[in-house]
Design an enzyme around this catalytic site. Structure first.
Site, short mmCIF file in Angstrom:
data_model
loop_
_atom_site.label_atom_id
_atom_site.label_comp_id
_atom_site.label_asym_id
_atom_site.label_seq_id
_atom_site.Cartn_x
_atom_site.Cartn_y
_atom_site.Cartn_z
N ASP A 12 -55.84 18.41 73.41
CA ASP A 12 -56.07 16.97 73.60
C ASP A 12 -57.48 16.58 73.18
O ASP A 12 -58.40 17.38 73.26
CB ASP A 12 -55.84 16.62 75.08
CG ASP A 12 -55.64 15.13 75.29
OD1 ASP A 12 -55.43 14.40 74.29
OD2 ASP A 12 -55.70 14.68 76.45
N HIS A 29 -57.03 14.27 64.13
CA HIS A 29 -55.86 15.16 64.08
C HIS A 29 -56.04 16.21 62.98
O HIS A 29 -55.70 17.37 63.16
CB HIS A 29 -54.58 14.36 63.84
CG HIS A 29 -54.25 13.41 64.96
ND1 HIS A 29 -54.30 13.77 66.29
CD2 HIS A 29 -53.87 12.09 64.96
CE1 HIS A 29 -53.97 12.73 67.05
NE2 HIS A 29 -53.71 11.70 66.27
N LEU A 123 -48.53 38.21 66.63
CA LEU A 123 -48.56 37.08 67.56
C LEU A 123 -47.32 36.19 67.40
O LEU A 123 -46.92 35.88 66.28
CB LEU A 123 -49.81 36.23 67.26
CG LEU A 123 -49.94 34.90 68.00
CD1 LEU A 123 -50.32 35.14 69.46
CD2 LEU A 123 -50.99 34.00 67.34
#
Ligand code: IPE
Ligand code: IPE
Ligand code: MG
Length: 228
Positions: A12, A29, A123
């Site tokens: 955020d 963003h 991962l």
């Protein structure tokens, strides 16, 4: 150092990062994608098994159509551009959330990227897109009903298999930007997560910030309701 097996992050603060610099929200963003790149790389390096990132919530659809369509575009170009590098780093990709509302080209690229990375063993990167914790639980209920299982056979373990993360509980949940709420991210899966909040805005979140969160995790006494 005890490395959490499963880290989830509410990324955020992109908008506020841009606003501070008098830039359009999308610039935040875009910068946030850079932070994702660094964190994915670092998690792979230090041996995190699963990294779940909140990229777009069910409620984020309510933003301006401009921002939403720019976010879709950014999601699409990021997937396209990063897949080769993710493959090279042996990353497995899973996208969770209701993708049915996404433009068809985004759905197609998402499916292709997941398929291409599906056999990797490093991962596991989970991207939550148009995801809501409440949506996930209702979806799991539908799936349980469709499976025909009886009420006697149903238990927490079985139910969790029907959730998007399929019984992969989160060890450490991080939220950047100073907000201290869940915003309908994972609900079931964070039942016993350690929570870590930082004021750092997501585009500024780097591997040192992640190390700090993991260090804090190492000082936690995870009791799960029991006592030695
Ligand atoms: C998080 O940043 C990214 C998404 C929700 C897509 P925000 O866009 O929520 O940034 P702030 O909270 O307005 O700073
Ligand atoms: C949560 O952030 C969603 C993501 C980070 C993808 P929001 O910015 O949408 O959450 P609220 O509106 O502050 O609760
Ligand atoms: Mg926000």
């Amino acid at each position: 150092m005890n490395i959490p097996k499963h880290i989830a992050i509410i990324m955020d603060g992109n908008g506020r990062w841009a606003k501070k610099r008098k830039l359009p929200r999308i610039a935040g963003h875009k910068k946030g994608v850079g932070a994702v790149r660094n964190i994915v790389k670092h998690c792979g390096k230090i041996g995190v098994e699963t990294l779940t990132l909140f990229a777009f919530s069910s409620e984020n659809k309510n933003r301006s159509t401009d921002e939403v369509s720019l976010l879709f575009k950014l999601f699409l170009s990021t997937l396209k551009n990063e897949v080769v590098k993710l493959d090279k780093h042996n990353v497995r990709l899973e996208i969770i959330g209701d993708l049915s509302l996404f433009p068809p080209d985004v759905q197609k690229i998402a499916a292709e990227a997941q398929a291409r990375l599906s056999n990797n063993s490093g991962l596991t990167l989970v991207i939550a897109a148009n995801y809501g914790g409440q949506w996930d639980i209702v979806n799991a209920c539908k799936s349980v009903i469709a499976s025909g299982i009886s009420a006697e056979e149903l238990n927490q373990q079985v139910f969790a298999q029907h959730l998007a993360l399929q019984n992969n509980m989160v060890d450490l949940l991080i939220r950047s930007s100073g907000e201290q709420r869940i915003s309908n991210f994972l609900l079931w899966d964070i039942a016993y997560s350690e929570l870590y909040f930082t004021d750092t805005l997501w585009p500024d979140f780097d591997k040192l910030q992640l190390d700090k969160a993991i260090e804090s995790f190492n000082y936690r006494d995870r009791r799960y309701g029991g006592r030695q």
